[in-house]
Design a protein around this motif. Structure first.
Motif, short mmCIF file in Angstrom:
data_model
loop_
_atom_site.label_atom_id
_atom_site.label_comp_id
_atom_site.label_asym_id
_atom_site.label_seq_id
_atom_site.Cartn_x
_atom_site.Cartn_y
_atom_site.Cartn_z
N LEU A 80 0.82 -1.21 0.00
CA LEU A 80 0.00 0.00 0.00
C LEU A 80 0.86 1.27 0.00
CD1 LEU A 80 -2.84 -1.07 2.45
CD2 LEU A 80 -3.04 -0.69 -0.02
N GLU A 81 1.95 1.24 0.74
CA GLU A 81 2.84 2.41 0.76
C GLU A 81 3.48 2.62 -0.62
OE1 GLU A 81 5.51 1.68 4.02
OE2 GLU A 81 4.14 2.57 5.48
N THR A 82 3.84 1.52 -1.29
CA THR A 82 4.40 1.62 -2.64
C THR A 82 3.36 2.21 -3.59
OG1 THR A 82 5.79 -0.31 -2.22
CG2 THR A 82 5.48 0.30 -4.51
N THR A 83 2.14 1.70 -3.50
CA THR A 83 1.05 2.22 -4.35
C THR A 83 0.80 3.69 -4.06
OG1 THR A 83 0.03 0.03 -4.34
CG2 THR A 83 -1.36 1.86 -5.02
N LYS A 84 0.83 4.07 -2.78
CA LYS A 84 0.63 5.47 -2.40
C LYS A 84 1.70 6.35 -3.03
CE LYS A 84 0.71 8.52 1.60
NZ LYS A 84 1.03 8.64 3.01
N THR A 85 2.94 5.91 -2.95
CA THR A 85 4.04 6.68 -3.52
C THR A 85 3.87 6.84 -5.03
OG1 THR A 85 5.49 5.80 -1.80
CG2 THR A 85 6.55 6.81 -3.70
N GLU A 86 3.48 5.75 -5.69
CA GLU A 86 3.27 5.81 -7.14
C GLU A 86 2.14 6.78 -7.49
OE1 GLU A 86 2.50 1.79 -8.34
OE2 GLU A 86 4.58 1.16 -8.04
N LEU A 87 1.05 6.71 -6.74
CA LEU A 87 -0.08 7.59 -7.00
C LEU A 87 0.26 9.05 -6.73
CD1 LEU A 87 -3.05 5.46 -5.61
CD2 LEU A 87 -2.55 5.97 -8.01
N GLU A 88 1.03 9.30 -5.67
CA GLU A 88 1.44 10.68 -5.37
C GLU A 88 2.33 11.23 -6.47
OE1 GLU A 88 3.20 10.35 -1.48
OE2 GLU A 88 1.30 10.81 -0.48
N SER A 89 3.23 10.40 -6.99
CA SER A 89 4.10 10.89 -8.08
C SER A 89 3.28 11.12 -9.35
CB SER A 89 5.24 9.91 -8.33
OG SER A 89 4.76 8.70 -8.84
N LYS A 90 2.31 10.26 -9.61
CA LYS A 90 1.44 10.44 -10.77
C LYS A 90 0.60 11.70 -10.61
CE LYS A 90 -1.72 7.74 -13.63
NZ LYS A 90 -2.47 6.47 -13.75
N LEU A 91 0.10 11.94 -9.38
CA LEU A 91 -0.70 13.12 -9.10
C LEU A 91 0.10 14.40 -9.30
CD1 LEU A 91 -3.43 14.22 -8.08
CD2 LEU A 91 -2.52 14.01 -5.75
N SER A 92 1.37 14.35 -8.96
CA SER A 92 2.20 15.55 -9.10
C SER A 92 2.42 15.93 -10.56
CB SER A 92 3.54 15.36 -8.38
OG SER A 92 4.29 14.37 -9.04
N THR A 93 2.22 14.98 -11.47
CA THR A 93 2.38 15.30 -12.90
C THR A 93 1.17 16.06 -13.46
OG1 THR A 93 1.44 13.19 -13.64
CG2 THR A 93 3.83 13.27 -13.27
N TYR A 94 0.04 15.95 -12.79
CA TYR A 94 -1.16 16.66 -13.26
C TYR A 94 -1.12 18.11 -12.79
CZ TYR A 94 -3.06 12.01 -14.22
OH TYR A 94 -3.27 10.74 -14.71
N PRO A 95 -1.79 19.00 -13.54
CA PRO A 95 -1.85 20.41 -13.10
C PRO A 95 -2.73 20.54 -11.85
CG PRO A 95 -3.04 20.11 -15.19
CD PRO A 95 -2.42 18.80 -14.85
N SER A 96 -2.51 21.60 -11.09
CA SER A 96 -3.25 21.79 -9.86
C SER A 96 -4.70 22.19 -10.14
CB SER A 96 -2.58 22.88 -9.01
OG SER A 96 -2.71 24.12 -9.66
N LYS A 97 -5.54 22.07 -9.15
CA LYS A 97 -6.96 22.41 -9.28
C LYS A 97 -7.11 23.89 -9.60
CE LYS A 97 -11.20 22.52 -6.55
NZ LYS A 97 -11.82 22.25 -5.26
#
Length: 114
Positions: A80-97
């Protein structure tokens, strides 16, 4: 003097008889001591020892099961921590709200002008 000597002798006899009476109280009656002979005590202790061994084995098995469950849960946590890290890095590639809302506002204004 004679009365004093007789009183002393009577007192000594009564004290010694009380002392012997106390000794007899500490011994077990014969029937009571034969109830639990040494082989009977041994059998009783052996049965109790077997019972305790079974309980110990049961506790050891439970302990191993719990250790296995803990290990499994720790593995899940790592995943779960690995998945969280992957999702956070993917989220950082998207523009902010805020950035997206600003672009929407700009597009609305451009559409309104045309």
């Amino acid at each position: 003097m004679r009365k004093l000597l007789i009183a002393t002798i009577i007192l000594n006899i009564s004290i010694s008889s009380l002392a012997f009476a106390g000794i007899c109280d500490n011994t077990k009656p014969e029937a009571e001591s034969k109830k639990e002979t040494l082989p009977m005590k041994y059998k009783k202790l052996k049965a109790e020892n077997e019972k305790l061994k079974e309980e110990l084995k049961k506790c050891s098995d439970e302990k191993e099961a719990i250790k296995s469950e803990i290990s499994s849960l720790e593995s899940n946590i790592d995943e779960l921590e690995t998945t969280k890290t992957e999702l956070e890095s993917k989220l950082s590639t998207y523009p902010s709200k805020e950035n997206l809302l600003y672009k929407i506002q700009q597009l609305k204004e451009e559409l309104g002008r045309k």
